[in-house]
Design a protein around this motif. Structure first.
Motif, PDB file in Angstrom:
ATOM      1  N   PHE A 133      -0.265 -18.227   6.842  1.00  0.00           N
ATOM      2  CA  PHE A 133      -1.557 -18.452   7.286  1.00  0.00           C
ATOM      3  C   PHE A 133      -2.187 -19.747   7.219  1.00  0.00           C
ATOM      4  O   PHE A 133      -3.216 -19.665   7.933  1.00  0.00           O
ATOM      5  N   ASP A 134      -1.753 -20.470   6.399  1.00  0.00           N
ATOM      6  CA  ASP A 134      -2.488 -21.938   6.410  1.00  0.00           C
ATOM      7  C   ASP A 134      -1.467 -22.938   5.814  1.00  0.00           C
ATOM      8  O   ASP A 134      -0.441 -22.493   4.848  1.00  0.00           O
ATOM      9  N   GLY A 135      -1.912 -24.114   6.210  1.00  0.00           N
ATOM     10  CA  GLY A 135      -0.978 -25.138   5.586  1.00  0.00           C
ATOM     11  C   GLY A 135      -0.065 -25.588   6.826  1.00  0.00           C
ATOM     12  O   GLY A 135       0.143 -25.173   7.658  1.00  0.00           O
ATOM     13  N   PRO A 136       1.139 -26.473   6.409  1.00  0.00           N
ATOM     14  CA  PRO A 136       1.975 -27.011   7.310  1.00  0.00           C
ATOM     15  C   PRO A 136       3.327 -25.955   7.734  1.00  0.00           C
ATOM     16  O   PRO A 136       4.063 -26.252   8.436  1.00  0.00           O
ATOM     17  N   CYS A 137       3.177 -24.803   7.224  1.00  0.00           N
ATOM     18  CA  CYS A 137       4.189 -23.655   7.213  1.00  0.00           C
ATOM     19  C   CYS A 137       4.201 -23.525   8.646  1.00  0.00           C
ATOM     20  O   CYS A 137       3.277 -23.033   9.608  1.00  0.00           O
ATOM     21  N   GLU A 138       5.357 -23.145   9.384  1.00  0.00           N
ATOM     22  CA  GLU A 138       5.836 -22.624  10.552  1.00  0.00           C
ATOM     23  C   GLU A 138       6.177 -21.101  10.526  1.00  0.00           C
ATOM     24  O   GLU A 138       6.254 -20.602  11.570  1.00  0.00           O
ATOM     25  N   ILE A 139       6.919 -21.117   9.330  1.00  0.00           N
ATOM     26  CA  ILE A 139       7.539 -19.484   9.217  1.00  0.00           C
ATOM     27  C   ILE A 139       7.001 -18.946   8.013  1.00  0.00           C
ATOM     28  O   ILE A 139       6.668 -19.680   7.019  1.00  0.00           O
ATOM     29  N   GLY A 140       7.096 -17.645   8.132  1.00  0.00           N
ATOM     30  CA  GLY A 140       6.774 -16.884   6.647  1.00  0.00           C
ATOM     31  C   GLY A 140       7.870 -16.955   5.792  1.00  0.00           C
ATOM     32  O   GLY A 140       8.873 -17.764   6.137  1.00  0.00           O
ATOM     33  N   LEU A 141       7.801 -16.421   4.643  1.00  0.00           N
ATOM     34  CA  LEU A 141       8.525 -16.547   3.609  1.00  0.00           C
ATOM     35  C   LEU A 141       9.568 -15.470   3.790  1.00  0.00           C
ATOM     36  O   LEU A 141       9.730 -14.468   4.464  1.00  0.00           O
ATOM     37  N   ASN A 142      10.806 -15.812   3.202  1.00  0.00           N
ATOM     38  CA  ASN A 142      12.115 -14.728   3.457  1.00  0.00           C
ATOM     39  C   ASN A 142      11.847 -13.736   2.502  1.00  0.00           C
ATOM     40  O   ASN A 142      11.241 -13.833   1.436  1.00  0.00           O
ATOM     41  N   THR A 143      12.373 -12.714   2.679  1.00  0.00           N
ATOM     42  CA  THR A 143      12.397 -11.484   1.904  1.00  0.00           C
ATOM     43  C   THR A 143      13.661 -10.857   1.850  1.00  0.00           C
ATOM     44  O   THR A 143      14.571 -11.029   2.478  1.00  0.00           O
ATOM     45  N   TYR A 144      13.936  -9.869   0.707  1.00  0.00           N
ATOM     46  CA  TYR A 144      15.168  -9.205   0.400  1.00  0.00           C
ATOM     47  C   TYR A 144      14.839  -7.612   0.889  1.00  0.00           C
ATOM     48  O   TYR A 144      13.714  -7.197   0.831  1.00  0.00           O
ATOM     49  N   ASP A 145      15.961  -7.109   1.174  1.00  0.00           N
ATOM     50  CA  ASP A 145      15.965  -5.763   1.603  1.00  0.00           C
ATOM     51  C   ASP A 145      15.599  -4.959   0.335  1.00  0.00           C
ATOM     52  O   ASP A 145      15.967  -5.224  -0.735  1.00  0.00           O
ATOM     53  N   LEU A 146      14.638  -3.752   0.479  1.00  0.00           N
ATOM     54  CA  LEU A 146      14.537  -2.871  -0.213  1.00  0.00           C
ATOM     55  C   LEU A 146      14.205  -1.313  -0.001  1.00  0.00           C
ATOM     56  O   LEU A 146      14.174  -1.544   1.464  1.00  0.00           O
ATOM     57  N   LYS A 147      14.360  -0.591  -0.637  1.00  0.00           N
ATOM     58  CA  LYS A 147      14.135   0.972  -0.302  1.00  0.00           C
ATOM     59  C   LYS A 147      13.408   1.673  -1.529  1.00  0.00           C
ATOM     60  O   LYS A 147      13.902   1.322  -2.625  1.00  0.00           O
ATOM     61  N   VAL A 148      12.686   2.808  -1.372  1.00  0.00           N
ATOM     62  CA  VAL A 148      12.521   3.684  -2.117  1.00  0.00           C
ATOM     63  C   VAL A 148      13.003   4.938  -2.098  1.00  0.00           C
ATOM     64  O   VAL A 148      12.998   5.518  -1.067  1.00  0.00           O
ATOM     65  N   ARG A 159       0.672  -1.056   0.071  1.00  0.00           N
ATOM     66  CA  ARG A 159       0.020   0.001  -0.042  1.00  0.00           C
ATOM     67  C   ARG A 159       0.842   1.100   0.085  1.00  0.00           C
ATOM     68  O   ARG A 159       1.900   1.301   0.360  1.00  0.00           O
ATOM     69  N   GLY A 160       0.466   2.106  -0.548  1.00  0.00           N
ATOM     70  CA  GLY A 160       1.217   3.462  -0.788  1.00  0.00           C
ATOM     71  C   GLY A 160       2.609   3.163  -1.188  1.00  0.00           C
ATOM     72  O   GLY A 160       2.752   2.707  -2.167  1.00  0.00           O
ATOM     73  N   GLU A 161       3.529   3.633  -0.472  1.00  0.00           N
ATOM     74  CA  GLU A 161       5.004   3.485  -0.933  1.00  0.00           C
ATOM     75  C   GLU A 161       5.665   2.140  -0.052  1.00  0.00           C
ATOM     76  O   GLU A 161       6.765   2.152   0.056  1.00  0.00           O
ATOM     77  N   GLU A 162       4.745   1.571   0.434  1.00  0.00           N
ATOM     78  CA  GLU A 162       5.112   0.030   1.374  1.00  0.00           C
ATOM     79  C   GLU A 162       5.249  -0.902   0.356  1.00  0.00           C
ATOM     80  O   GLU A 162       4.302  -1.230  -0.398  1.00  0.00           O
ATOM     81  N   PHE A 163       6.444  -1.694   0.174  1.00  0.00           N
ATOM     82  CA  PHE A 163       6.682  -2.651  -0.901  1.00  0.00           C
ATOM     83  C   PHE A 163       7.285  -3.915   0.060  1.00  0.00           C
ATOM     84  O   PHE A 163       7.951  -3.811   1.036  1.00  0.00           O
ATOM     85  N   ALA A 164       7.207  -5.080  -0.572  1.00  0.00           N
ATOM     86  CA  ALA A 164       7.923  -6.181   0.010  1.00  0.00           C
ATOM     87  C   ALA A 164       8.426  -6.895  -1.298  1.00  0.00           C
ATOM     88  O   ALA A 164       8.005  -7.113  -2.281  1.00  0.00           O
ATOM     89  N   ALA A 165       9.826  -7.439  -1.107  1.00  0.00           N
ATOM     90  CA  ALA A 165      10.477  -8.141  -1.949  1.00  0.00           C
ATOM     91  C   ALA A 165      10.639  -9.318  -1.382  1.00  0.00           C
ATOM     92  O   ALA A 165      11.104  -9.843  -0.505  1.00  0.00           O
ATOM     93  N   ILE A 166       9.778 -10.420  -1.959  1.00  0.00           N
ATOM     94  CA  ILE A 166       9.613 -11.911  -1.496  1.00  0.00           C
ATOM     95  C   ILE A 166      10.463 -12.795  -2.005  1.00  0.00           C
ATOM     96  O   ILE A 166      10.227 -12.986  -3.485  1.00  0.00           O
ATOM     97  N   TYR A 167      11.170 -13.644  -1.579  1.00  0.00           N
ATOM     98  CA  TYR A 167      12.053 -14.820  -2.280  1.00  0.00           C
ATOM     99  C   TYR A 167      11.119 -15.689  -2.690  1.00  0.00           C
ATOM    100  O   TYR A 167       9.903 -16.207  -1.863  1.00  0.00           O
ATOM    101  N   ASP A 168      11.358 -16.017  -3.955  1.00  0.00           N
ATOM    102  CA  ASP A 168      10.305 -17.085  -4.560  1.00  0.00           C
ATOM    103  C   ASP A 168      10.219 -18.539  -4.298  1.00  0.00           C
ATOM    104  O   ASP A 168      10.096 -19.372  -5.024  1.00  0.00           O
ATOM    105  N   ARG A 169      10.822 -18.913  -3.189  1.00  0.00           N
ATOM    106  CA  ARG A 169      10.924 -20.416  -2.884  1.00  0.00           C
ATOM    107  C   ARG A 169      10.270 -20.436  -1.230  1.00  0.00           C
ATOM    108  O   ARG A 169      10.656 -19.497  -0.597  1.00  0.00           O
ATOM    109  N   ASP A 170       9.426 -21.522  -1.141  1.00  0.00           N
ATOM    110  CA  ASP A 170       9.076 -21.769   0.105  1.00  0.00           C
ATOM    111  C   ASP A 170      10.254 -22.059   0.970  1.00  0.00           C
ATOM    112  O   ASP A 170      10.926 -23.062   0.515  1.00  0.00           O
TER     113      ASP A 170
END
Length: 172
Positions: free
Chosen positions: A128-143, A79-90
């Protein structure tokens, strides 16, 4: 013919001497190890790009993830200028994520899914659902000055699964 035999003979005598001293095999193995070390050093010289300018803030719409397949991440304007760079692997199965804009869960649509295990993540990579116990890894980013810059060399591990949070999904 004699000259040919004469050229081969010194090499053959030297090899016989190395063999009789028990040095032929260790020297051959040593030479192979030197070659492997040189190849390893050459391959370790690769350095990932320090940062990737992925475009302007205005190039992205909130809630519509964009895949950067060559760099293995999803860029999400939350939202706004808030971004997320999410690594593409579980982080557990290692499977590539799929974006399901029509997938519905918890009364909201738009989720990342691991097709191997069914783990489901919101736009920020929270589990939020399934067998996952941790969220996805993310990369640093800046605007900066309206430009979105992702650093694929640095990031953070996914957060532990929380039962209390509200998912961040695309605006309806």
């Amino acid at each position: 013919m004699t000259a040919e035999i004469h050229r081969i003979t010194p090499f053959a005598r030297g090899w016989r001497w190395l063999s009789s001293m028990g040095l032929a095999i260790p020297l051959t193995v040593g030479a192979a190890l030197v070659v492997l070390v040189l190849i390893t050093l050459a391959s370790n010289m690769y350095e990932a790009p320090k940062s990737l300018n992925v475009g302007r803030v205005t190039d992205y719409r909130a809630g519509e993830p964009v895949a950067f397949e060559n760099d293995d991440f999803w860029l999400v304007r939350v939202r706004g200028e808030e971004f997320a760079a999410i690594y593409d692997r579980d982080p557990i199965s290692g499977c590539s994520l799929v974006w399901g804009s029509a997938y519905e869960l918890m009364g909201a649509t738009g989720w990342f899914r691991d097709p191997c295990t069914g783990s489901t993540y919101d736009l920020t990579g929270a589990c939020f659902d399934g067998p996952c116990e941790i969220g996805l890894n993310t990369y640093d980013l800046k605007v900066e000055n309206g430009e979105v810059v992702v650093d694929p060399r640095h990031g953070s591990r996914g957060m532990l699964r929380s039962q209390n949070g509200d998912p961040v999904n695309p605006p309806q």
